[in-house]
Design a protein around this motif. Structure first.
Motif, mmCIF file in Angstrom:
data_model
loop_
_atom_site.group_PDB
_atom_site.id
_atom_site.type_symbol
_atom_site.label_atom_id
_atom_site.label_comp_id
_atom_site.label_asym_id
_atom_site.label_seq_id
_atom_site.Cartn_x
_atom_site.Cartn_y
_atom_site.Cartn_z
ATOM 1 N N GLY A 18 0.786 -1.230 0.000
ATOM 2 C CA GLY A 18 0.000 0.000 0.000
ATOM 3 C C GLY A 18 0.812 1.271 0.000
ATOM 4 O O GLY A 18 0.249 2.367 -0.029
ATOM 5 N N ARG A 19 2.142 1.157 0.032
ATOM 6 C CA ARG A 19 2.950 2.375 0.058
ATOM 7 C C ARG A 19 2.794 3.170 -1.233
ATOM 8 O O ARG A 19 2.777 4.401 -1.215
ATOM 9 C CB ARG A 19 4.415 2.022 0.308
ATOM 10 N N GLU A 20 2.675 2.480 -2.366
ATOM 11 C CA GLU A 20 2.452 3.182 -3.632
ATOM 12 C C GLU A 20 1.158 3.987 -3.597
ATOM 13 O O GLU A 20 1.100 5.115 -4.086
ATOM 14 C CB GLU A 20 2.409 2.171 -4.789
ATOM 15 N N ALA A 21 0.115 3.400 -3.013
ATOM 16 C CA ALA A 21 -1.168 4.105 -2.927
ATOM 17 C C ALA A 21 -1.060 5.338 -2.043
ATOM 18 O O ALA A 21 -1.655 6.391 -2.329
ATOM 19 C CB ALA A 21 -2.249 3.162 -2.393
ATOM 20 N N LEU A 22 -0.294 5.246 -0.958
ATOM 21 C CA LEU A 22 -0.117 6.391 -0.069
ATOM 22 C C LEU A 22 0.628 7.518 -0.768
ATOM 23 O O LEU A 22 0.247 8.703 -0.667
ATOM 24 C CB LEU A 22 0.641 5.957 1.183
ATOM 25 N N LEU A 23 1.690 7.180 -1.512
ATOM 26 C CA LEU A 23 2.431 8.204 -2.241
ATOM 27 C C LEU A 23 1.565 8.859 -3.315
ATOM 28 O O LEU A 23 1.646 10.065 -3.544
ATOM 29 C CB LEU A 23 3.675 7.596 -2.879
ATOM 30 N N ALA A 24 0.743 8.057 -3.987
ATOM 31 C CA ALA A 24 -0.158 8.619 -4.998
ATOM 32 C C ALA A 24 -1.124 9.609 -4.366
ATOM 33 O O ALA A 24 -1.412 10.664 -4.942
ATOM 34 C CB ALA A 24 -0.926 7.505 -5.703
ATOM 35 N N THR A 25 -1.622 9.297 -3.169
ATOM 36 C CA THR A 25 -2.555 10.199 -2.490
ATOM 37 C C THR A 25 -1.885 11.524 -2.133
ATOM 38 O O THR A 25 -2.483 12.596 -2.274
ATOM 39 C CB THR A 25 -3.107 9.515 -1.220
#
Length: 428
Positions: free
Chosen positions: A301-308
């Motif tokens: 989920g780190r990619e999703a957090l950076l995208a946010t």
């Protein structure tokens, strides 16, 4: 490992040269559209038509790359780009500009196929870092491309821009033919639904992937409103010789801007701004994203957090753009846009590649590219219409609201990606 590293270097070169040519052209389309009498709305359509053609071709290219291989699809698409740039070089009217964009859009598929190559040769753990290589190539393309386009436009107009870009494609074509091996895994065949509505619905039904496709659509629609109108916005507000007034005319055509000095200055100023975006994007995507998403201790989920986080920064930049008091203030504002988009783009593509079934990877990436193309169809046309009807600030306020909404949706993507990642770890 050596072969994988060599292939990644070749992919980086292919995408970088492709994006340098693309970057040379995009900031200049508004300048030459206005030269031939286009309204802001028609300038938006000039940019949208490329993505309209790519919307049809990218999923087909993805399916063909699954069936016949990545390498032949790249070669065919590069031949089409070569012809399109030659058309642009010799265009002396709006219809020829549109024809050049149509041909280039039909031959589109380079980026989605390059993403499939990276996915073929990287492990799931290294996927985000591999996509970061493509992101770095994007950044390099948009560092050199816009600056080159500004100088070439000021020196030789669309003839110089088109011939130089065509030369880059010829180099790229040669390099692909001689140095890129085939990477498609033999025996993995796509399901063949990429070009249909059923294929889109199947991709949307996949956990995490469906949410990423929706976010890609909203984000690119918003960001493309800025890209499609920025050159005209610069002409109307920030030239040293004074802003160019919005000429009277209809929705599609207005009085042509024929002052060559004004057009040369607009070419240079737009080129410098987009080059600054490229410098920042290259650093963020090629360095920061790779460090934050890879290595020991990486959490699902780190990619999703950076995208946010990227959604929030992009929304702030778009909201500040219409209130910048002078040309110099555009650089920090565009810097926010650069950092935000540099976080969003590779992280969303990494999430899609991580959560797509291996046998449908090319098709899903083609669908992902198609959703981005749909956003780049809607965004410039919508931005141009808002600019023409409501004024220069309207596209940017609308886009800021859309990206802020994407940020809220991105928070739910973080939880969804973490749950999917934890489930995959348990199964392994």
């Amino acid at each position: 490992m050596v072969r994988r590293a060599a292939s990644l270097r070749v992919v980086f070169g292919i995408v970088a040269l492709d994006l340098i040519g693309f970057g040379i052209l995009i900031p200049q389309l508004g300048v030459y559209g206005v030269r031939f009498g286009a309204s802001p709305f028609t300038v938006g359509l000039l940019i949208s038509v490329f993505s309209l053609m790519q919307l049809v071709s990218a999923p087909v290219m993805g399916r063909l790359s699954d069936r016949y291989g990545r390498r032949p699809v790249l070669l065919v698409s590069q031949v089409g780009s070569l012809l399109a740039y030659l058309l642009f070089a010799f265009a002396q009217s709006l219809p020829l500009l549109f024809l050049a964009r149509v041909v280039d859009g039909i031959s589109g598929g380079n980026i989605s196929t390059a993403q499939a190559v990276v996915a073929d040769i990287t492990t799931p753990k290294d996927r985000a870092r591999g996509m970061g290589v493509i992101g770095a190539a994007f950044g390099l393309g948009f560092v050199l491309g816009p600056a080159l386009g500004g100088f070439l436009g000021a020196w030789g107009g669309n003839l110089a821009i088109g011939l130089f870009a065509a030369g880059l494609v010829a180099i790229n074509l040669t390099g692909t033919y001689f140095f890129l091996p085939e990477t498609r895994v033999v025996g993995l065949r796509g399901e063949g639904h990429a070009r249909t509505l059923r294929g889109a619905s199947l991709a949307m039904s996949l956990p995490v992937v469906g949410r990423c496709l929706a976010l890609m659509l909203v984000f690119t629609t918003a960001f493309a409103q800025m890209e499609g109108t920025f050159s005209v916005y610069l002409l109307t507000r920030f030239l040293s010789s004074g802003p160019v007034p919005l000429q009277e005319g209809g929705l599609f055509l207005r009085a042509a801007v024929t002052d060559l000095d004004v057009l040369r200055e607009a070419s240079l100023r737009s080129g410098w701004l987009f080059a600054a975006i490229g410098v920042i994007s290259a650093g963020v995507q090629g360095g920061l994203v790779r460090r934050l998403t890879g290595g020991p201790g990486s959490r699902p989920g780190r990619e999703a957090l950076l995208a946010t986080v990227g959604f929030g920064l992009t929304a702030a930049g778009l909201g500040l753009l219409p209130v910048a008091p002078d040309y110099a203030w555009l650089f920090p504002v565009m810097g926010l846009l650069a950092v935000g988009s540099a976080l969003v783009t590779p992280c969303l593509s990494a999430l899609v590649s991580l959560h797509a079934p291996p046998e449908r990877l090319g098709a899903v990436l083609g669908a992902y590219q198609a959703f981005g193309s749909l956003g780049r169809i809607l965004g410039p046309a919508l931005g141009g219409w808002l600019f023409t009807r409501l004024g220069p600030a309207a596209p940017y306020g609308t886009a800021a609201g859309m990206v802020a909404l994407s940020g809220l949706l991105g928070l739910s993507l973080v939880a969804q990606a973490r749950m999917a990642g934890a489930g995959a770890e348990q199964r392994s």
